[in-house]
Motif scaffolding. Structure first.
Motif, PDB file in Angstrom:
ATOM      1  N   MET A 195       0.869  -1.171   0.000  1.00 48.53           N
ATOM      2  CA  MET A 195       0.000   0.000   0.000  1.00 48.53           C
ATOM      3  C   MET A 195       0.903   1.217   0.000  1.00 48.53           C
ATOM      4  O   MET A 195       1.851   1.290   0.790  1.00 48.53           O
ATOM      5  N   ALA A 196       0.628   2.162  -0.886  1.00 49.24           N
ATOM      6  CA  ALA A 196       1.563   3.270  -1.046  1.00 49.24           C
ATOM      7  C   ALA A 196       0.884   4.491  -1.653  1.00 49.24           C
ATOM      8  O   ALA A 196      -0.181   4.399  -2.270  1.00 49.24           O
ATOM      9  N   CYS A 197       1.547   5.631  -1.474  1.00 48.48           N
ATOM     10  CA  CYS A 197       1.129   6.862  -2.143  1.00 48.48           C
ATOM     11  C   CYS A 197       1.777   6.930  -3.510  1.00 48.48           C
ATOM     12  O   CYS A 197       2.960   6.597  -3.662  1.00 48.48           O
ATOM     13  N   LEU A 198       1.048   7.378  -4.496  1.00 46.85           N
ATOM     14  CA  LEU A 198       1.581   7.574  -5.846  1.00 46.85           C
ATOM     15  C   LEU A 198       1.868   9.058  -6.073  1.00 46.85           C
ATOM     16  O   LEU A 198       1.146   9.924  -5.578  1.00 46.85           O
ATOM     17  N   GLY A 199       2.911   9.322  -6.836  1.00 45.59           N
ATOM     18  CA  GLY A 199       3.221  10.692  -7.232  1.00 45.59           C
ATOM     19  C   GLY A 199       3.627  11.606  -6.104  1.00 45.59           C
ATOM     20  O   GLY A 199       3.553  12.834  -6.230  1.00 45.59           O
ATOM     21  N   VAL A 200       4.078  11.061  -4.992  1.00 40.37           N
ATOM     22  CA  VAL A 200       4.403  11.876  -3.826  1.00 40.37           C
ATOM     23  C   VAL A 200       5.888  12.241  -3.833  1.00 40.37           C
ATOM     24  O   VAL A 200       6.729  11.417  -4.164  1.00 40.37           O
ATOM     25  N   THR A 201       6.200  13.487  -3.481  1.00 38.13           N
ATOM     26  CA  THR A 201       7.603  13.914  -3.390  1.00 38.13           C
ATOM     27  C   THR A 201       8.000  14.310  -1.975  1.00 38.13           C
ATOM     28  O   THR A 201       9.176  14.376  -1.660  1.00 38.13           O
ATOM     29  N   TYR A 202       7.000  14.575  -1.130  1.00 37.36           N
ATOM     30  CA  TYR A 202       7.308  14.902   0.267  1.00 37.36           C
ATOM     31  C   TYR A 202       6.088  14.614   1.137  1.00 37.36           C
ATOM     32  O   TYR A 202       4.955  14.534   0.658  1.00 37.36           O
ATOM     33  N   PHE A 203       6.335  14.455   2.421  1.00 43.78           N
ATOM     34  CA  PHE A 203       5.259  14.438   3.409  1.00 43.78           C
ATOM     35  C   PHE A 203       5.753  15.192   4.639  1.00 43.78           C
ATOM     36  O   PHE A 203       6.958  15.295   4.885  1.00 43.78           O
ATOM     37  N   THR A 204       4.828  15.741   5.382  1.00 44.37           N
ATOM     38  CA  THR A 204       5.167  16.600   6.508  1.00 44.37           C
ATOM     39  C   THR A 204       4.741  15.971   7.821  1.00 44.37           C
ATOM     40  O   THR A 204       3.645  15.413   7.937  1.00 44.37           O
ATOM     41  N   VAL A 205       5.620  16.035   8.790  1.00 44.43           N
ATOM     42  CA  VAL A 205       5.304  15.612  10.152  1.00 44.43           C
ATOM     43  C   VAL A 205       5.656  16.779  11.065  1.00 44.43           C
ATOM     44  O   VAL A 205       6.830  17.140  11.183  1.00 44.43           O
ATOM     45  N   GLY A 206       4.629  17.373  11.666  1.00 41.45           N
ATOM     46  CA  GLY A 206       4.874  18.578  12.453  1.00 41.45           C
ATOM     47  C   GLY A 206       5.333  19.711  11.556  1.00 41.45           C
ATOM     48  O   GLY A 206       4.684  20.031  10.566  1.00 41.45           O
ATOM     49  N   LYS A 207       6.487  20.263  11.851  1.00 42.74           N
ATOM     50  CA  LYS A 207       7.029  21.360  11.058  1.00 42.74           C
ATOM     51  C   LYS A 207       8.115  20.895  10.107  1.00 42.74           C
ATOM     52  O   LYS A 207       8.745  21.718   9.426  1.00 42.74           O
ATOM     53  N   GLU A 208       8.319  19.589  10.022  1.00 42.38           N
ATOM     54  CA  GLU A 208       9.429  19.065   9.227  1.00 42.38           C
ATOM     55  C   GLU A 208       8.938  18.335   7.987  1.00 42.38           C
ATOM     56  O   GLU A 208       7.986  17.557   8.050  1.00 42.38           O
TER      57      GLU A 208
END
Length: 260
Positions: A195-208
């Motif tokens: 199971m995965a995200c497609l076309g993703v280049t970043y994800f954010t956790v908090g402020k990072e």
């Protein structure tokens, strides 16, 4: 922010509770219900209900401290072994399995599973079963030949990997390298669920912000086939969410088995 300055999921620290709250909780502001909860759970329920994927050992190689993707699987395996790269994730999972004060609340997921399976009367039994199955949470190092050194794991009947490969891979070669490592943990004929995200280049956790490797359905299929897997089912859901937290354009679910 320059993508080159993004942090790496398995190298740098991150707030594991914040990840759960922003992407998998039942909070009103959590906008990923369809992508992160409903779509995966529906497909997992259907896949396991078919009865072809079962056995003694299920390995979980997934992002963060997730639990919800294991509710369907726990009915079909004696033991679930969860591998995590960071101590904080292990602590978060242990807090939940041991029913400690302050554990993340997964009740909304238990209800969702029960409703989709048509077993609302078994709501409490479902959580008990998941907890009892998840007795082994093991620290791993993704770069070692034996990721769980000095522990040697028995070959698994099935591996579930949820949202991890795109979080740890730098590029196509990296993705295939990790996939090959995961494949070695499986028995011949064993099953692999991605199971995965497609076309993703970043994800954010908090402020990072964290790096993510962007790929599409075609690449996922060819990568699995290149490692000797036969794809049994593949579903893609285009996202309708627009969020500053993550830039994915869809979710993919693949169930495959390893050639004997």
């Amino acid at each position: 922010m320059d993508p080159g300055t993004y942090k790496r999921y398995h190298i740098h620290g991150y707030d594991s509770r914040k990840l759960l709250e922003d992407y998998f909780s039942d909070k009103a502001q959590m906008v990923f219900g369809e992508d992160a909860l409903i779509f995966p759970i529906r497909n997992l329920t259907k896949t396991f209900a078919a009865g072809h994927i079962k056995g003694d050992i299920l390995l979980d190689l997934s992002v963060g401290s997730l639990v919800h993707h294991l509710y369907s699987a726990c009915e079909f395996f004696k033991d679930i072994i969860v591998l995590k790269v960071r101590d904080r994730c292990i602590m978060e999972l242990k807090r939940w399995t041991d029913k400690r004060t302050g554990a993340f609340h997964w009740g909304h997921v238990a209800k969702l599973h029960a409703d989709i399976e048509g077993k609302s009367h078994q709501l409490e039994d479902k959580e008990v079963k998941v907890r009892s199955s998840m007795q082994h949470v093991v620290k791993c190092d993704l770069e070692k030949e034996n990721m769980t050194e000095p522990i040697v794991l028995p070959p698994a009947d099935c591996i579930i990997s949820a949202w991890l490969l795109e979080a740890i891979s730098k590029d196509q070669d990296d993705f295939k390298r990790y996939l090959r490592k995961f494949s070695r943990l499986l028995k011949p004929g064993g099953h692999f669920i991605l199971m995965a995200c497609l076309g993703v280049t970043y994800f954010t956790v908090g402020k990072e912000k964290f790096h993510a490797f962007s790929y599409d359905e075609d690449f996922a299929r060819k990568s699995l086939e290149g490692e000797g897997f036969i794809i049994d089912d593949c579903k893609v859901s285009k996202t309708t969410v627009v969020s500053d937290l993550i830039d994915h354009n869809g979710i993919i679910f693949i169930a495959a088995h390893k050639k004997k």
